[in-house]
Design a protein around this motif. Structure first.
Motif, PDB file in Angstrom:
ATOM      1  N   GLN A 198     -32.397   7.733 -30.891  1.00 15.61           N
ATOM      2  CA  GLN A 198     -32.643   9.524 -31.185  1.00 15.61           C
ATOM      3  C   GLN A 198     -33.218   9.811 -32.655  1.00 15.61           C
ATOM      4  O   GLN A 198     -33.916  11.243 -33.237  1.00 15.61           O
ATOM      5  CB  GLN A 198     -32.824  10.398 -30.332  1.00 15.61           C
ATOM      6  CG  GLN A 198     -33.457   9.382 -28.767  1.00 15.61           C
ATOM      7  CD  GLN A 198     -33.001  10.830 -28.165  1.00 15.61           C
ATOM      8  OE1 GLN A 198     -33.555  11.478 -27.422  1.00 15.61           O
ATOM      9  NE2 GLN A 198     -31.549  10.726 -27.282  1.00 15.61           N
ATOM     10  N   ARG A 229     -34.804   7.373 -35.483  1.00 17.42           N
ATOM     11  CA  ARG A 229     -35.664   7.210 -36.003  1.00 17.42           C
ATOM     12  C   ARG A 229     -36.211   6.074 -36.693  1.00 17.42           C
ATOM     13  O   ARG A 229     -37.391   6.182 -37.234  1.00 17.42           O
ATOM     14  CB  ARG A 229     -37.070   8.220 -36.016  1.00 17.42           C
ATOM     15  CG  ARG A 229     -36.308   9.710 -34.425  1.00 17.42           C
ATOM     16  CD  ARG A 229     -37.139  10.625 -34.357  1.00 17.42           C
ATOM     17  NE  ARG A 229     -36.906  11.824 -33.462  1.00 17.42           N
ATOM     18  CZ  ARG A 229     -37.726  11.754 -33.093  1.00 17.42           C
ATOM     19  NH1 ARG A 229     -39.148  12.181 -33.390  1.00 17.42           N
ATOM     20  NH2 ARG A 229     -37.474  13.045 -32.084  1.00 17.42           N
ATOM     21  N   LEU A 288     -32.856  14.588 -26.345  1.00 17.96           N
ATOM     22  CA  LEU A 288     -34.180  14.426 -25.731  1.00 17.96           C
ATOM     23  C   LEU A 288     -35.004  15.533 -24.957  1.00 17.96           C
ATOM     24  O   LEU A 288     -36.629  16.304 -25.862  1.00 17.96           O
ATOM     25  CB  LEU A 288     -34.398  13.504 -25.077  1.00 17.96           C
ATOM     26  CG  LEU A 288     -35.742  13.172 -24.389  1.00 17.96           C
ATOM     27  CD1 LEU A 288     -36.801  12.195 -25.714  1.00 17.96           C
ATOM     28  CD2 LEU A 288     -35.483  12.374 -23.056  1.00 17.96           C
TER      29      LEU A 288
END
Length: 309
Positions: free
Chosen positions: A176, A179, A304
């Motif tokens: 995350q 990326r 997230l």
């Protein structure tokens, strides 16, 4: 059967990466055929040949040494896959937006991916460990396959499973943050490898060593650890209780209590870890790694929620 079937994002994740499961299943199958075959061959006995010649023992030892190294890099491979193809590629290509438009929350989307990856990784790890133990029963304690060495130590205890869980969690976090598929794979492999390296370097400091002493009138390597213990340090003890390194009298006996006129030697010592330290050390290291995995997983979900509230 319908209750056991994958549903929703779990089914989508398994469907997307079903081809990745084939190499994992192939690795388990090939290792079982090789190790199992060599183990069966080793059980056969040609009475016309001396000792182990003509049997599969030497090949089994060689295969187990390679198997040990393969088990050691398994967490790195799992972490690289989770960080790259499973997480980072979704963000890099933008396909995660499609999943989030299907009435699935970001948290449920990530949870489905991690639980699916965890289940597949644990199943593969446990299957490979079971195959490893088939060969380990025959070659344990031989050269290059001591219980405390890297590879055998991880593959015969609980720490390998904990490192796999850590790899999944770190992969989710790094995927995350970065990326980018390749960068995330490299960063996760490096991070998990660093933890393996650091904890592997300090694991034998978790518990105090046991010490045996002996007379100082023999060669400095006269003392031997009992059983299959792991020697840590060996040397000499002076008459005033100080410890001297083993090379202090290297190549010399210690007749009459001294190999040099400026030091009076009273005894020798040997610090070692007995085999009884194996499971306590395994459990301590497993606890540390699982704590790191929990922190990484928590950080992954927080990242997230921050980026996709």
């Amino acid at each position: 059967m319908s209750a056991l079937a994958l549903k929703g994002p779990y089914w989508v994740t398994a469907r997307q990466y079903r081809r990745t499961l084939w190499p994992a299943a192939a690795a388990v199958g090939v290792s079982l055929v090789v190790i199992g075959g060599l183990r069966i061959w080793d059980l056969t006995k040609d009475t016309e040949l001396p000792d182990r010649w003509g049997r599969g023992y030497d090949l089994l030892r060689a295969a187990m040494q390679q198997f040990s190294q393969g088990m050691l890099v398994l967490p790195l491979l799992v972490g690289a896959f989770v960080a790259g193809p499973l997480i980072a590629r979704e963000f890099e290509s933008g396909t995660y937006r499609l999943s989030l438009t299907q009435s699935v929350t970001p948290t449920a989307w990530l949870r489905a991916k991690l639980l699916t990856a965890t289940a597949a990784s644990l199943a593969t790890t446990l299957a490979l460990t079971a195959v490893y133990l088939i060969g380990w029963q025959r070659v344990s304690g031989t050269y290059g396959l001591h219980w405390a060495q890297r590879g055998p130590y991880e593959a015969t205890g609980t720490v390998l499973t904990s490192y796999v869980l850590l790899a999944v969690a770190v992969g989710a976090l790094v995927g995350q943050l970065v990326r980018r598929t390749l960068v995330a794979m490299a960063a996760t492999g490096g991070a998990v490898g660093l933890v393996l390296l650091v904890l592997g370097s300090f694991r034998w400091d978790f518990l105090p060593t046991w010490t045996i002493t002996g007379p100082a009138h023999q060669n400095v390597h006269a003392l031997q650890q009992p059983g299959s213990g792991l020697p840590v340090e060996q040397g000499l003890i002076t008459t005033d209780g100080r410890r001297l390194p083993e090379y202090y009298c290297y190549g010399s006996d210690v007749p009459g209590g001294g190999c040099r006129p400026d030091e009076a030697i009273s005894a020798q010592y040997l610090d070692y870890h007995p085999f009884a330290h194996f499971w306590p050390t395994q459990l301590i290291e497993t606890g540390i790694v699982l704590a790191l995995a929990a922190l990484a997983a928590l950080a992954a979900f927080r990242v997230l929620r921050t980026r996709h509230p």
